[in-house]
Scaffold this motif. Structure first.
Motif, mmCIF file in Angstrom:
data_model
loop_
_atom_site.group_PDB
_atom_site.id
_atom_site.type_symbol
_atom_site.label_atom_id
_atom_site.label_comp_id
_atom_site.label_asym_id
_atom_site.label_seq_id
_atom_site.Cartn_x
_atom_site.Cartn_y
_atom_site.Cartn_z
ATOM 1 N N UNK A 181 1.201 -9.209 6.198
ATOM 2 C CA UNK A 181 -0.101 -8.731 6.657
ATOM 3 C C UNK A 181 -0.725 -7.781 5.654
ATOM 4 N N UNK A 182 -1.792 -7.125 6.094
ATOM 5 C CA UNK A 182 -2.513 -6.199 5.226
ATOM 6 C C UNK A 182 -1.655 -5.016 4.812
ATOM 7 N N UNK A 183 -0.771 -4.598 5.705
ATOM 8 C CA UNK A 183 0.083 -3.461 5.401
ATOM 9 C C UNK A 183 1.008 -3.764 4.237
ATOM 10 N N UNK A 184 1.611 -4.927 4.306
ATOM 11 C CA UNK A 184 2.499 -5.327 3.215
ATOM 12 C C UNK A 184 1.698 -5.480 1.924
ATOM 13 N N UNK A 185 0.478 -6.009 2.066
ATOM 14 C CA UNK A 185 -0.397 -6.173 0.907
ATOM 15 C C UNK A 185 -0.693 -4.809 0.278
ATOM 16 N N UNK A 186 -0.936 -3.812 1.150
ATOM 17 C CA UNK A 186 -1.184 -2.459 0.654
ATOM 18 C C UNK A 186 0.024 -1.975 -0.134
ATOM 19 N N UNK A 187 1.208 -2.198 0.442
ATOM 20 C CA UNK A 187 2.425 -1.760 -0.229
ATOM 21 C C UNK A 187 2.583 -2.463 -1.574
ATOM 22 N N UNK A 188 2.287 -3.765 -1.575
ATOM 23 C CA UNK A 188 2.418 -4.511 -2.829
ATOM 24 C C UNK A 188 1.405 -4.013 -3.865
ATOM 25 N N UNK A 189 0.183 -3.727 -3.380
ATOM 26 C CA UNK A 189 -0.844 -3.233 -4.295
ATOM 27 C C UNK A 189 -0.418 -1.887 -4.871
ATOM 28 N N UNK A 190 0.244 -1.108 -4.024
ATOM 29 C CA UNK A 190 0.651 0.227 -4.429
ATOM 30 C C UNK A 190 1.826 0.174 -5.395
ATOM 31 N N UNK A 191 2.750 -0.784 -5.190
ATOM 32 C CA UNK A 191 3.902 -0.832 -6.087
ATOM 33 C C UNK A 191 3.565 -1.458 -7.427
ATOM 34 N N UNK A 192 2.496 -2.277 -7.478
ATOM 35 C CA UNK A 192 2.199 -2.973 -8.743
ATOM 36 C C UNK A 192 1.910 -2.032 -9.923
ATOM 37 N N UNK A 193 1.011 -1.055 -9.874
ATOM 38 C CA UNK A 193 -0.059 -0.899 -8.900
ATOM 39 C C UNK A 193 -1.283 -1.732 -9.269
ATOM 40 N N UNK A 194 -1.950 -2.168 -8.235
ATOM 41 C CA UNK A 194 -3.095 -3.059 -8.386
ATOM 42 C C UNK A 194 -4.295 -2.365 -7.728
ATOM 43 N N UNK A 195 -5.069 -1.610 -8.529
ATOM 44 C CA UNK A 195 -6.102 -0.758 -7.930
ATOM 45 C C UNK A 195 -7.225 -1.497 -7.213
ATOM 46 N N UNK A 196 -7.747 -2.584 -7.758
ATOM 47 C CA UNK A 196 -8.793 -3.288 -6.995
ATOM 48 C C UNK A 196 -8.282 -3.729 -5.627
ATOM 49 N N UNK A 197 -7.022 -4.148 -5.587
ATOM 50 C CA UNK A 197 -6.454 -4.600 -4.319
ATOM 51 C C UNK A 197 -6.292 -3.412 -3.369
ATOM 52 N N UNK A 198 -5.804 -2.284 -3.898
ATOM 53 C CA UNK A 198 -5.611 -1.088 -3.081
ATOM 54 C C UNK A 198 -6.951 -0.593 -2.536
ATOM 55 N N UNK A 199 -7.948 -0.601 -3.435
ATOM 56 C CA UNK A 199 -9.292 -0.189 -3.020
ATOM 57 C C UNK A 199 -9.807 -1.098 -1.908
ATOM 58 N N UNK A 200 -9.558 -2.404 -2.078
ATOM 59 C CA UNK A 200 -10.001 -3.377 -1.070
ATOM 60 C C UNK A 200 -9.324 -3.149 0.268
ATOM 61 N N UNK A 201 -8.010 -2.973 0.251
ATOM 62 C CA UNK A 201 -7.327 -2.790 1.540
ATOM 63 C C UNK A 201 -7.775 -1.486 2.194
ATOM 64 N N UNK A 202 -7.990 -0.451 1.388
ATOM 65 C CA UNK A 202 -8.455 0.817 1.953
ATOM 66 C C UNK A 202 -9.804 0.643 2.638
ATOM 67 N N UNK A 203 -10.734 -0.025 1.935
ATOM 68 C CA UNK A 203 -12.073 -0.208 2.499
ATOM 69 C C UNK A 203 -12.000 -1.039 3.774
ATOM 70 N N UNK A 204 -11.197 -2.094 3.752
ATOM 71 C CA UNK A 204 -11.141 -2.976 4.928
ATOM 72 C C UNK A 204 -10.450 -2.277 6.102
ATOM 73 N N UNK A 205 -9.308 -1.673 5.838
ATOM 74 C CA UNK A 205 -8.603 -0.960 6.909
ATOM 75 C C UNK A 205 -9.514 0.081 7.555
ATOM 76 N N UNK A 206 -10.152 0.895 6.718
ATOM 77 C CA UNK A 206 -10.990 1.969 7.243
ATOM 78 C C UNK A 206 -12.165 1.411 8.032
ATOM 79 N N UNK A 207 -12.775 0.352 7.501
ATOM 80 C CA UNK A 207 -13.931 -0.222 8.191
ATOM 81 C C UNK A 207 -13.526 -0.743 9.561
ATOM 82 N N UNK A 208 -12.373 -1.400 9.631
ATOM 83 C CA UNK A 208 -11.931 -1.921 10.928
ATOM 84 C C UNK A 208 -11.801 -0.770 11.931
ATOM 85 N N UNK A 209 -11.169 0.300 11.497
ATOM 86 C CA UNK A 209 -10.962 1.422 12.412
ATOM 87 C C UNK A 209 -12.288 2.053 12.819
ATOM 88 N N UNK A 210 -13.213 2.171 11.861
ATOM 89 C CA UNK A 210 -14.512 2.775 12.181
ATOM 90 C C UNK A 210 -15.274 1.912 13.181
#
Lengths: 304, 346, 614
Positions: free
Chosen positions: B297-326
């Motif tokens: 899921x998105x959580x694992x994707x976040x972890x993968x983005x963070x371990x790479x690190x893959x900043x565009x991916x991390x930025x994307x998951x942050x924006x999407x996660x936050x938007x969903x919650x908002x």
């Protein structure tokens, strides 16, 4: 009514100090009546004492992988009561050394969070108009935004390290405190004694410093103990996700290496259970102390 | 008895003395809340951009950390990623991309971030949704029972258990469950959404997914329900001192009716607010639980983005996660107005 | 046979204290018999056990309460009834109209459902027809009509109703199951005088029409006198006086009853004009010049209030929409009233201290002005009573005069100079005009000692000199003697009256020229009210300190004020000398206010004894 009829200034000061001492003594008595809170406090004091004196018994060199004497992943024995880790270090020594990092990070992050939260909360409650609207929006934002994800983002950008984790946790966890402090500020400021202070000619600084801050502080204190617990969990989570300082030992870091080295799936329970249980014990203790403090501050919560 | 003071008014405009408050319009309320949500979304977008550009760290250097990358290669990477353009240009490009639904390009997956996120959204919603539902039902039910029987054995054990679970790090609980039920007892699969290489469809597929969900869902529920229990309990205890409960008792209602019809509906309201405010925590839980159980899921994707690190991916998951919650919180605000009639006059 | 009989009733609460278990006796050996159709009022101050007594009739007591003695409701002894039987007796035999309808209704359920719920619960025996929803609907509609509410109001939630409407809903609910006994616990406490009169009127007629027994609890003797045949006075859990209402009011036997009754002076009675049990103004009327209000001149030719004889009564009444212009009273603006008999202010002419010119305040998007084009003059050394109901804008006017609220238009003048809303100017102004708030318990920071509370003003203004001496002097002026004894006390260690004196001392410490007091005695128990009012009167007579006293209580104006200003819906509708306005009101609203309080021209109309109706 106090029996003092003395007119000397020193006498008055003494009476005021005595009253404060009495209030503290009463508060302590009330706290001590909460057995769970008392147990939590004793455990915390024990853990802190242990973490403080560990260098005397197990110098930092025991953490050095190049100086190990025991084998890898040894089960608990007399020499190593909690066995050894995948590098051959004593798990017990790691555990107590890890308490230092976890506690320091927990307290430091909480301090950051409390200062931001208290200032923002009081300002949002005290001021009106645009200032208030902006602050409220900011609090709402940080309240809603997923804290862990934001902390991950922050610490992955700044780079791993203890300071990073402190900042990341502090910056993402203050909104709850701010919300609480704001509502307490509003409650206090709705009281007529604030109106009386304005009518006496008070300034913003006087109202905040003399009336609001003293009324908010006990609440912040109770909230602090609760937040330290969450901060320790957050620290371990970030360390587990690989954002901790790889060169220092922390409970979260131990669990991460347990997962990375296959200790978790290899059945080496002595490397997986103790750090987790330590976290649970310490966080639970902070929570119990915090709840007991809350009930001292707010008598209507008693028995809850 | 004189009639001078009967309901018939002597003074013109008399009802104004005893006038009930006026209701505010639904539309204004919705507009106000929507405005707040939009501002939050804008802040997420801004934070998503500036955090990655302005903070002291150098994304490219962190990216290159631990690898053999020459200075020229790093410069090339900077050029490619557009880090050498003026900040404003970068920002405008980011906004334009966002407007077209582009969240950037992941350099570890060599795929648009949006595609990756859309692939992983379903499993995350399935996991967190199920866990949230169970937690809410369990937490609220246990919480109201504990409050009503305050001081009983039930209350003490439930409150104690909740406090312990609340103190447990999610990922550690996951590890333990993994060790015991997956590794040791082999009752449940230890990772993934489905058994690797399965070709099952229909009911067998559902069964397979359900079996894979058990451990991650239990892990999340254990940590999350405890919060709901404590909030519901505190809220009902607060409500239990209310005067209207005395009225209900005076009317001759049985205690369980006093609780069900009067106390609980009122105690639910603040609880609902807090549940929605803690949605962010649920998302945080998703990151660790998905990581432990390799849940795609998105959580694992976040972890993968963070371990790479893959900043565009991390930025994307942050924006999407936050938007969903908002967005969820905005919907909660609208729902709340239906639940609490008092808000309609606010 | 009696409807309700309390025999040697004792109710104690068990409390957990540090030293082990303790008990608090709330009701201490009460005997009370209520016959069918009788109306009994129970009076007493807060904490006297009257509310515990009321709820004990339905055994609605917390778990830590113990009942001794018996409570006979009809044939049942409530104190020993089984829970099941008790639940069926509740609301069918006796129902309660609770204090503060604000919180006594479930905020998230429609009020008609809450009325219907009582019917549904007791849908057995006679009420079995209410198992049918249509029958319940019809009955609820009928009840709503009986309490004077449109049926559509039933669909409201409690917060959508006004205080009076909520209390009507409570009454409809109480009558739903046709109980024999109705208990009303402070049913009108939070309501305005006029709304209160309407609610009491409705309650009385409902009780009379149905021949119910009524037990009404109140701290307000005049309310009880207006509704009940018999008054029982309680103090510290015991009954100290019991007798017919008129008798108890006219000729109280117990000192506590007398103290309670003194809070409701008879307007027009010279015995209470500028005269309180502990202080009498030098210019108070004597018994033989009771008719002075007619000419404003004493029989011996000496001007009353030290006011030179003058033509006209010096008062005016604003014309009302839809009502004929006032027939009496001159339309000339009020001639300034000089400082009344104050030795400290020897000036010959009146000096206006505080003035409002065309002052209007409007809040937010509100359609109407909270304060609407108000002109008001307060002179040095006079006490002006600003009378009106809550919502009449009187508190907003006070806050605007104090510079705590910015006016929308118009201006406030201090010594003839317009008030500037700048920090520095306001600070200087605030030294001169001080504020006394309504609830002294809330007006003092619970964490600050009396000394700190009184010294707060001098410290804010950096007053030179001996701070201790200043504080001591201020406390002494507020009649807290010896001042040093109070220095270290914190507010919770003081009584309500002492707390209000501390607030007043805090104002006096700045040596102000004028006081603005917002309902200074409204939250105090009746027995300490007189003492605090006497203090205001003494400050005005001995120090020449004038005050604008905001109140809903015309009796207060009669007790201490020189002039009275009546405010209604943001406007001043009538003003003039106390004797003129209160004894010969021109505006209908003033008359209406007066009609619900005791006056020498007649007892309040509500207090016509029900015996007369029988």
């Amino acid at each position: 009514m106090s029996t003092s009829t003395g007119s000397a200034g020193t006498r008055r000061v003494n009476v005021a100090a005595a009253r404060r001492r009495q209030a503290l003594a009463d508060g302590w008595k009330e706290f001590a009546r909460n057995r769970a809170g008392l147990a939590g406090l004793i455990i915390l004091l024990a853990v802190i004492a242990l973490a403080a004196v560990i260098p005397l018994f197990a110098p930092a060199s025991v953490l050095d992988v190049t100086q190990v004497t025991a084998g890898r992943n040894e089960p608990p024995s007399l020499a190593n009561p909690l066995g050894t880790d995948p590098a051959g270090r004593s798990v017990l020594a790691l555990l107590i050394w890890g308490a230092r990092i976890s506690l320091v990070v927990g307290f430091a992050a909480t301090l950051v969070s409390m200062v931001i939260g208290t200032v923002m909360g009081m300002a949002a409650g005290h001021f009106t108009g645009v200032t208030q609207a902006v602050l409220m929006r900011l609090i709402d934002f940080f309240l809603v935004v997923p804290g862990l994800v934001l902390a991950i983002v922050l610490s992955s950008i700044i780079g791993p390290g203890i300071a990073t984790i402190v900042v990341a946790i502090g910056v993402t966890s203050w909104a709850g405190t701010a919300r609480l402090v704001r509502s307490q500020t509003l409650t206090v400021e709705a009281r007529p004694y604030i109106e009386r202070a304005w009518a006496l000619g008070a300034s913003d600084a006087h109202v905040i410093g003399r009336h609001v801050l003293p009324a908010v502080m006990p609440l912040v204190l109770a909230n602090t103990t609760l937040t330290v617990g969450s901060a320790i969990i957050a620290e371990s989570t970030l360390a587990f996700l690989g954002l901790g300082d790889p060169s220092s030992v922390s409970w979260g870091g131990m669990l991460k290496s347990a997962l990375d080295t296959g200790a978790a799936t290899g059945g080496y329970w002595w490397y997986v259970l103790p750090p987790g249980l330590a976290i649970v014990l310490v966080v639970l203790s902070f929570t119990l102390v915090g709840r007991a403090l809350e009930s001292v501050i707010n008598p209507t919560l008693r028995g809850r | 008895m004189s009639n001078a003071l009967s309901a018939a008014d002597l003074v013109p405009g008399e009802p104004a003395l005893d006038e009930p408050p006026r209701a505010s319009s639904w539309l204004r309320y919705a507009a106000l809340k929507a405005g707040g949500a939009v501002i939050s979304l804008v802040m997420v977008v801004l934070l998503g951009f500036f955090a990655f550009r302005i903070l002291p760290g150098d994304p490219v250097r962190s990216l290159a950390e631990g690898r053999r990358v020459s200075a020229e290669q790093m410069e090339l990477l900077r050029e490619q990623l557009g880090f050498n353009d003026p900040l404003l240009t970068q920002f405008l490009r980011y906004l334009a991309d966002l407007a077209q639904g582009r969240l950037g390009y992941s350099y570890t997956y060599s795929e648009p971030v949006l595609n990756l996120i859309l692939d992983r959204l379903g499993p995350t919603l399935l996991l967190t949704g199920t866990a949230a539902l169970i937690s809410v039902v369990l937490g609220l039910w246990l919480g109201q029972r504990a409050a009503w029987h305050r001081g009983s054995l039930f209350d003490k054990t439930q409150t104690g258990l909740a406090l312990v679970f609340w103190s447990v790090p999610t990922f550690w609980l996951g590890l333990i469950l993994l060790l015991v039920f997956g590794g040791g007892l082999h009752w449940f699969p230890t990772g993934g959404l489905v058994t690797a290489g399965t070709t099952a469809t229909g009911l067998p597929l559902l069964w397979d997914v359900a079996r894979h969900m058990v451990l991650p869902v239990v892990t999340m529920v254990a940590v999350v329900y405890a919060q709901y229990l404590m909030v519901m309990r505190a809220s009902l205890l607060e409500e239990m001192t209310s005067d209207y409960l005395q009225t209900a008792r005076a009317k001759g209602l049985r205690e369980d009716l006093v609780r069900r019809r009067h106390a609980v509906p009122n105690a639910l309201l603040p609880t609902v607010t807090l549940i929605f405010l803690t949605l962010g925590g649920l998302v945080g839980g998703a990151v660790t639980v998905e990581t432990v159980f390799s849940w795609p899921g998105l959580g694992l994707l976040t972890f993968q983005a963070l371990s790479a690190p893959d900043f565009p991916l991390l930025q994307g998951t942050f924006v999407v996660f936050s938007s969903i919650v908002i967005v969820m919180n905005f919907l909660a605000d609208l729902l709340y107005r239906f639940l609490d009639p008092r808000l309609r006059a606010a | 046979m009696a409807r309700l009989q309390l025999k040697d009733l004792r109710i104690t609460y068990t409390t957990q204290t540090e030293g082990g278990r303790g008990t608090v006796t709330a009701v201490d050996g009460v005997n009370l018999t209520v016959e069918p159709g009788a109306t009994v009022g129970i009076a007493g101050e807060s904490g006297c056990g009257k509310s515990t007594l009321a709820v004990s009739v339905l055994r609605l007591l917390p778990a830590n309460a113990t009942i001794e003695g018996s409570i006979l409701l009809g044939e049942d002894d409530i104190s020993t009834l089984s829970w099941g039987r008790l639940r069926s007796v509740r609301w069918t035999e006796a129902a309660i109209v609770f204090q503060g309808a604000m919180h006594s209704l479930n905020p998230v359920r429609k009020v008609r459902d809450q009325i219907a719920e009582a019917l549904q619960i007791h849908a057995t025996g006679d009420g079995a027809k209410y198992r049918n929803e249509a029958a319940r609907t019809a009955r609820v509609n009928e009840l709503l009509e009986q309490v004077g509410l449109p049926v559509a109001k039933g669909l409201s939630y409690p917060h959508e109703l006004s205080g009076g409407q909520k209390q009507r809903i409570m009454m409809a609910m109480a009558l739903a199951c046709e109980p024999e006994v109705l208990i009303a616990d402070e049913p009108t406490t939070a309501l305005d005088v006029v709304v209160q009169a309407q609610v009491l009127d409705l309650l009385t007629s409902l009780v009379r029409d149905r021949g119910l027994s009524l037990i009404m609890i109140s701290h307000d003797l005049s309310v009880l006198a207006a509704t009940c045949e018999r008054i029982v006075v309680m103090q510290a859990g015991r009954i100290v006086e019991d007798g017919p209402s008129a008798e108890v009011m006219r000729n109280p036997q117990h000192p506590h009853t007398a103290a309670l009754a003194s809070a409701f002076p008879t307007i027009g009675d010279p015995a209470s004009r500028l005269r309180l049990p502990t202080y009498t103004a030098p210019n108070a009327p004597t018994a033989h010049d009771a008719d002075r209000h007619n000419g404003g001149v004493r029989t011996d030719g000496i001007p009353s209030d030290g006011v030179p004889p003058r033509a006209g009564s010096g008062r005016r009444a604003a014309p009302m929409a839809g009502s004929p212009a006032p027939t009496a009273g001159s339309p000339v603006p009020v001639p300034p009233v000089p400082a009344a008999g104050a030795a400290a202010v020897p000036s010959a002419g009146p000096t206006p201290v505080l003035e409002a010119r065309n002052l209007s305040v409007r809040f937010g998007r509100s359609a109407t002005n909270a304060v609407d084009s108000v002109n008001l003059t307060c002179n040095a050394g006079e006490i002006v009573a600003l009378v009106g109901q809550s919502g009449s804008g009187k508190t907003t006017l006070a806050r605007t005069l104090l510079g705590l609220q910015k006016p929308t238009s118009g201006e406030v003048l201090f010594r003839g100079e317009p008030l500037v809303h700048r920090r520095k100017a306001l600070k200087a102004y605030r030294r001169a005009v001080q504020f006394v708030l309504q609830d002294p318990t809330a007006a003092l920071n619970p964490k600050h000692s009396v000394y700190e509370a009184v010294a707060e003003g001098p410290r804010l203004h950096h007053l030179d000199g001996d701070e201790r001496g200043l504080v001591a002097a201020a406390l002494a002026k507020a009649e807290l003697n010896p001042p040093q004894k109070y220095f270290t006390a914190i507010p919770q260690e003081l009584s309500g009256g002492q707390r209000q004196r501390v607030v007043i001392a805090g104002a006096l410490a700045l040596d102000p020229e004028f006081l603005v007091a917002d309902e200074p005695v409204a939250s105090l128990d009746a027995s300490v009210r007189a003492g605090v009012l006497a203090l205001f009167l003494r400050l005005r007579c001995e120090l020449g300190l004038g005050a604008l006293v905001i109140t809903h209580d015309l009796g207060l104006a009669w007790n201490i004020a020189d002039r009275v200003v009546v405010m209604y819906e943001g406007r001043i509708v009538e003003e003039g000398r106390v004797e003129d306005v209160l004894l010969n009101p021109q505006h209908e609203y003033t008359r209406k206010l007066l009609s619900v309080v005791p006056t020498s021209t007649g007892t309040p109309e509500l207090s016509v004894q029900p015996e007369a109706a029988r």
